[in-house]
Design a protein around this motif. Structure first.
Motif, short mmCIF file in Angstrom:
data_model
loop_
_atom_site.label_atom_id
_atom_site.label_comp_id
_atom_site.label_asym_id
_atom_site.label_seq_id
_atom_site.Cartn_x
_atom_site.Cartn_y
_atom_site.Cartn_z
N VAL A 10 17.52 18.32 20.35
CA VAL A 10 18.43 17.17 20.16
C VAL A 10 19.88 17.61 20.32
CG1 VAL A 10 19.30 15.51 18.49
CG2 VAL A 10 16.84 15.85 18.74
N ALA A 11 20.25 18.72 19.67
CA ALA A 11 21.63 19.20 19.76
C ALA A 11 22.01 19.55 21.19
CB ALA A 11 21.81 20.41 18.85
N ALA A 12 21.10 20.24 21.89
CA ALA A 12 21.39 20.62 23.28
C ALA A 12 21.45 19.40 24.19
CB ALA A 12 20.33 21.60 23.78
N GLY A 13 20.55 18.46 23.99
CA GLY A 13 20.53 17.26 24.83
C GLY A 13 21.76 16.40 24.66
N PHE A 14 22.19 16.22 23.42
CA PHE A 14 23.40 15.42 23.17
C PHE A 14 24.65 16.15 23.66
CE2 PHE A 14 21.50 12.75 19.48
CZ PHE A 14 20.74 12.07 20.41
N ALA A 15 24.66 17.48 23.51
CA ALA A 15 25.81 18.25 24.00
C ALA A 15 25.92 18.14 25.52
CB ALA A 15 25.69 19.71 23.58
N ALA A 16 24.77 18.06 26.19
CA ALA A 16 24.77 17.93 27.65
C ALA A 16 24.91 16.47 28.09
CB ALA A 16 23.48 18.51 28.22
N ARG A 17 24.98 15.55 27.12
CA ARG A 17 25.14 14.12 27.38
C ARG A 17 24.00 13.57 28.25
NH1 ARG A 17 31.68 13.10 28.25
NH2 ARG A 17 32.31 14.03 26.26
N LEU A 18 22.79 13.99 27.92
CA LEU A 18 21.62 13.47 28.59
C LEU A 18 21.22 12.13 27.98
CD1 LEU A 18 19.50 16.76 28.87
CD2 LEU A 18 21.04 15.75 30.58
N ASN A 19 20.31 11.46 28.61
CA ASN A 19 19.84 10.16 28.11
C ASN A 19 19.27 10.33 26.70
OD1 ASN A 19 17.78 8.00 27.60
ND2 ASN A 19 18.56 7.27 29.56
N PRO A 20 19.80 9.60 25.71
CA PRO A 20 19.33 9.79 24.32
C PRO A 20 17.84 9.55 24.15
CG PRO A 20 21.38 8.53 24.37
CD PRO A 20 20.92 8.65 25.79
N LEU A 21 17.28 8.57 24.87
CA LEU A 21 15.85 8.29 24.74
C LEU A 21 15.02 9.46 25.23
CD1 LEU A 21 13.59 6.35 24.02
CD2 LEU A 21 13.80 5.35 26.32
N LEU A 22 15.41 10.04 26.36
CA LEU A 22 14.69 11.20 26.88
C LEU A 22 14.82 12.40 25.96
CD1 LEU A 22 15.57 10.98 30.70
CD2 LEU A 22 13.48 10.25 29.54
N VAL A 23 16.00 12.57 25.38
CA VAL A 23 16.21 13.68 24.45
C VAL A 23 15.32 13.53 23.22
CG1 VAL A 23 17.89 14.78 22.91
CG2 VAL A 23 18.57 14.11 25.23
N ALA A 24 15.24 12.31 22.69
CA ALA A 24 14.42 12.08 21.50
C ALA A 24 12.94 12.32 21.79
CB ALA A 24 14.63 10.65 21.00
N VAL A 25 12.48 11.86 22.96
CA VAL A 25 11.08 12.06 23.32
C VAL A 25 10.79 13.55 23.52
CG1 VAL A 25 9.34 11.63 25.10
CG2 VAL A 25 10.83 9.78 24.33
N ALA A 26 11.71 14.25 24.19
CA ALA A 26 11.53 15.68 24.39
C ALA A 26 11.51 16.43 23.07
CB ALA A 26 12.64 16.23 25.29
N ALA A 27 12.38 16.04 22.14
CA ALA A 27 12.41 16.68 20.83
C ALA A 27 11.11 16.44 20.07
CB ALA A 27 13.60 16.17 20.02
#
Length: 230
Positions: A10-27
């Motif tokens: 989650v921290a890496a995904g948000f830092a990279a400004r990726l799609n929040p939904l994809l980040v949550a699913v990946a986490a």
């Protein structure tokens, strides 16, 4: 400890400004795999939790309605309505809304208002209109932002400090459970009754802030003949 890998994702995904939904699913998948769950188990957990919390998605039904109302001019009508009240100021308007919001929340009707349903399409435009009518000039961008922020704050604070007055609400049960876990036995009615003084203090404190908003806006008014805010 490997199960905490979801936090890092989650921290890496948000830092990279990726799609929040994809980040949550990946986490979620990362956490599940690290905990020893199979892919089918993780997907099943997604389906089970979505089914258990599907009522949360009802809020999206309001979005087309609010968009249609705005397209048909609800903001313009709200501005016309409040602009015709000579004694109204932005602070008084928000204070009246604040008190009504507290009363509704105390009676259990806490979902009758909200940012999407009331603040954005109705309350904020009313505040802007009455502020311009009172000051007899257009609002500067910073002033417009200030008026909108106070509209959102009136909604948040009124709901937060009055919803516990209604005894049959989840937050009251949460408070009772927390106190019971620490050896303090209270009834839900006790929590509800003692929420009343807090709500009254919120009216006084935030009411004073709203009335000071009128003075703050008036202090920004330009001297006669200049036509721009100081």
């Amino acid at each position: 400890m490997l199960s905490l890998v979801g936090i890092a994702i989650v921290a890496a995904g948000f830092a990279a400004r990726l799609n929040p939904l994809l980040v949550a699913v990946a986490a979620a998948f990362g956490t599940g795999l690290a905990a020893g769950m199979g892919v089918l188990e993780i997907v099943a957990a997604f389906g089970r939790l979505f089914n258990a919390n599907r009522y949360i998605c009802l809020v999206y039904l309001f979005l087309p309605l609010i968009g249609l109302l705005e397209r048909l001019g609800i903001q313009v009508q709200a501005q016309r309505l409040i602009g015709g009240l000579k004694a109204a100021t932005v602070g008084r308007t928000y204070l009246v809304f604040f008190v009504l919001r507290q009363i509704l929340a105390a009676l259990g009707a806490k979902d009758l208002s909200g940012h999407a349903q009331m603040v954005r399409p109705v309350l904020a435009p009313m505040g802007e209109a009455v502020a311009e009518e009172t000051l007899d000039r257009p609002l500067a961008p910073a002033e417009r932002t200030l008026v909108r922020a106070h509209a959102a704050a009136a909604e948040n604070i009124a709901l937060f400090f009055s919803e516990d007055i209604f005894v049959a609400i989840g937050s009251v049960i949460l408070i009772k459970g927390y106190l019971a876990a620490n050896g303090i036995e209270v009834s839900p009615l006790d929590v509800s009754v003692w929420a009343i003084p807090t709500a009254l203090v919120a009216v006084v404190v935030h009411g004073a802030r709203l009335l000071l908003l009128d003075r703050r806006l008036a202090a920004k008014t330009a001297p006669a003949g200049q036509g721009a805010p100081s």
